[in-house]
Design a protein around this motif. Structure first.
Motif, PDB file in Angstrom:
ATOM      1  N   LEU A 171      -7.587   3.667   6.187  1.00  0.00           N
ATOM      2  CA  LEU A 171      -7.450   2.647   5.149  1.00  0.00           C
ATOM      3  C   LEU A 171      -8.504   1.575   5.363  1.00  0.00           C
ATOM      4  O   LEU A 171      -8.585   0.974   6.435  1.00  0.00           O
ATOM      5  CB  LEU A 171      -6.059   2.019   5.178  1.00  0.00           C
ATOM      6  CG  LEU A 171      -5.836   0.925   4.123  1.00  0.00           C
ATOM      7  CD1 LEU A 171      -5.799   1.522   2.731  1.00  0.00           C
ATOM      8  CD2 LEU A 171      -4.565   0.137   4.410  1.00  0.00           C
ATOM      9  N   ALA A 218      -8.258  -2.289  -1.618  1.00  0.00           N
ATOM     10  CA  ALA A 218      -7.895  -1.322  -0.580  1.00  0.00           C
ATOM     11  C   ALA A 218      -8.345   0.068  -1.007  1.00  0.00           C
ATOM     12  O   ALA A 218      -8.134   0.477  -2.156  1.00  0.00           O
ATOM     13  CB  ALA A 218      -6.391  -1.337  -0.331  1.00  0.00           C
ATOM     14  N   VAL A 264      -9.633  -2.042   3.974  1.00  0.00           N
ATOM     15  CA  VAL A 264      -9.058  -3.142   3.197  1.00  0.00           C
ATOM     16  C   VAL A 264      -9.974  -4.352   3.276  1.00  0.00           C
ATOM     17  O   VAL A 264     -10.488  -4.696   4.339  1.00  0.00           O
ATOM     18  CB  VAL A 264      -7.629  -3.466   3.689  1.00  0.00           C
ATOM     19  CG1 VAL A 264      -7.616  -3.834   5.158  1.00  0.00           C
ATOM     20  CG2 VAL A 264      -6.987  -4.557   2.855  1.00  0.00           C
ATOM     21  N   VAL A 320       0.842  -1.206   0.000  1.00  0.00           N
ATOM     22  CA  VAL A 320       0.000   0.000   0.000  1.00  0.00           C
ATOM     23  C   VAL A 320       0.872   1.251   0.000  1.00  0.00           C
ATOM     24  O   VAL A 320       0.642   2.192  -0.764  1.00  0.00           O
ATOM     25  CB  VAL A 320      -0.952  -0.013   1.207  1.00  0.00           C
ATOM     26  CG1 VAL A 320      -1.656   1.341   1.351  1.00  0.00           C
ATOM     27  CG2 VAL A 320      -1.984  -1.127   1.066  1.00  0.00           C
TER      28      VAL A 320
END
Length: 250
Positions: free
Chosen positions: A34, A213, A36, A22
């Protein structure tokens, strides 16, 4: 706020450094969250499996036979065995398998995925998605939520929901604050991690998109009380209690 996918991630495999992958593709900021997909977390953690890993016991064979009679479709008892082994409690055996996972999430088929699993039959959910989120959060320095796609009662279709999180409260509590008329709010507790997961799911998409993501940028929690209560306890989950007394007729 802004939501955008982390582009050009490769096919993720066991042992890959997801945080590094990432970071190579996006400059994260302090204001970022984030999101995911649990699928890539599971792949990193070696949660691929084959049906042969789950020899069917008597209960699994009985469940598969019942589902075949209800749906008219052939059911593999080994899949039913996998669901049983990944579950703390089986709430319904027909017309589908609704379970409580070992970390408290209520979902169909224990969240076991059969799509986009190269080299295996099944992909199991992470054993402890909140621990997975914590590891990623500590490596990246931003809050992380691990998402899954799940149906909800009373509605058609699926949506993004959270199965694990770290670095932010699960919910923000509006109780005690006032509306525009000055009336005190008494009931509103907002599941912000689920709302972030749903927003991320709109960007990530489904199927063969290859964007597991998503970065949420410039969202703020605000000046509210927070809580990590997300999964209802057995004692106050009235729906779970009712399902224990319910049996599908069909």
């Amino acid at each position: 706020m802004e939501a955008f996918a982390v582009e050009d991630l490769p096919e993720i495999g066991e042992g890959d450094d997801l945080a590094a992958l990432v970071e190579e593709r996006v400059d994260l900021r302090e204001s970022d969250v984030l999101c995911v997909a649990s699928t890539v977390v599971s792949k990193v953690e070696g949660r691929k499996a084959d049906l042969a890993d789950f020899p069917a016991g008597d209960r699994a064979r009985s469940i598969a036979e019942r589902l075949e009679s209800v749906t008219g479709d052939e059911k593999d008892p080994r899949f039913a065995q996998a669901v049983l082994e990944e579950s703390e409690e089986l709430l319904t055996e027909a017309p589908f398998l609704l379970v409580v996972t070992r970390f408290g999430h209520v979902t169909v088929n224990a969240g076991i995925d059969r799509s986009n699993v190269p080299g295996a039959d099944l992909l199991l959910l992470p054993e402890d998605p909140t621990a997975s989120a914590r590891r990623l959060s500590e490596a990246l320095g931003v809050p992380v939520v691990v998402t899954d796609t799940s149906g909800r009662p009373f509605r058609y279709g699926q949506r993004g929901v959270v199965v694990g999180w770290h670095g932010l409260p699960a919910s923000r509590d509006w109780r005690g604050e006032t509306d525009r008329e000055g009336r005190e709010m008494e009931a509103t507790v907002q599941s912000v991690v689920d709302e972030l997961a749903a927003a991320a799911n709109l960007v990530a998409g489904e199927g063969d998109g290859g964007t597991p993501a998503v970065v949420i940028r410039d969202w703020t929690f605000g000046d509210h009380e927070g809580s990590d209560n997300l999964f209802r306890t057995e004692a106050d989950d009235l729906v779970r209690q009712a399902l224990r007394e319910w049996e599908f007729e069909g």
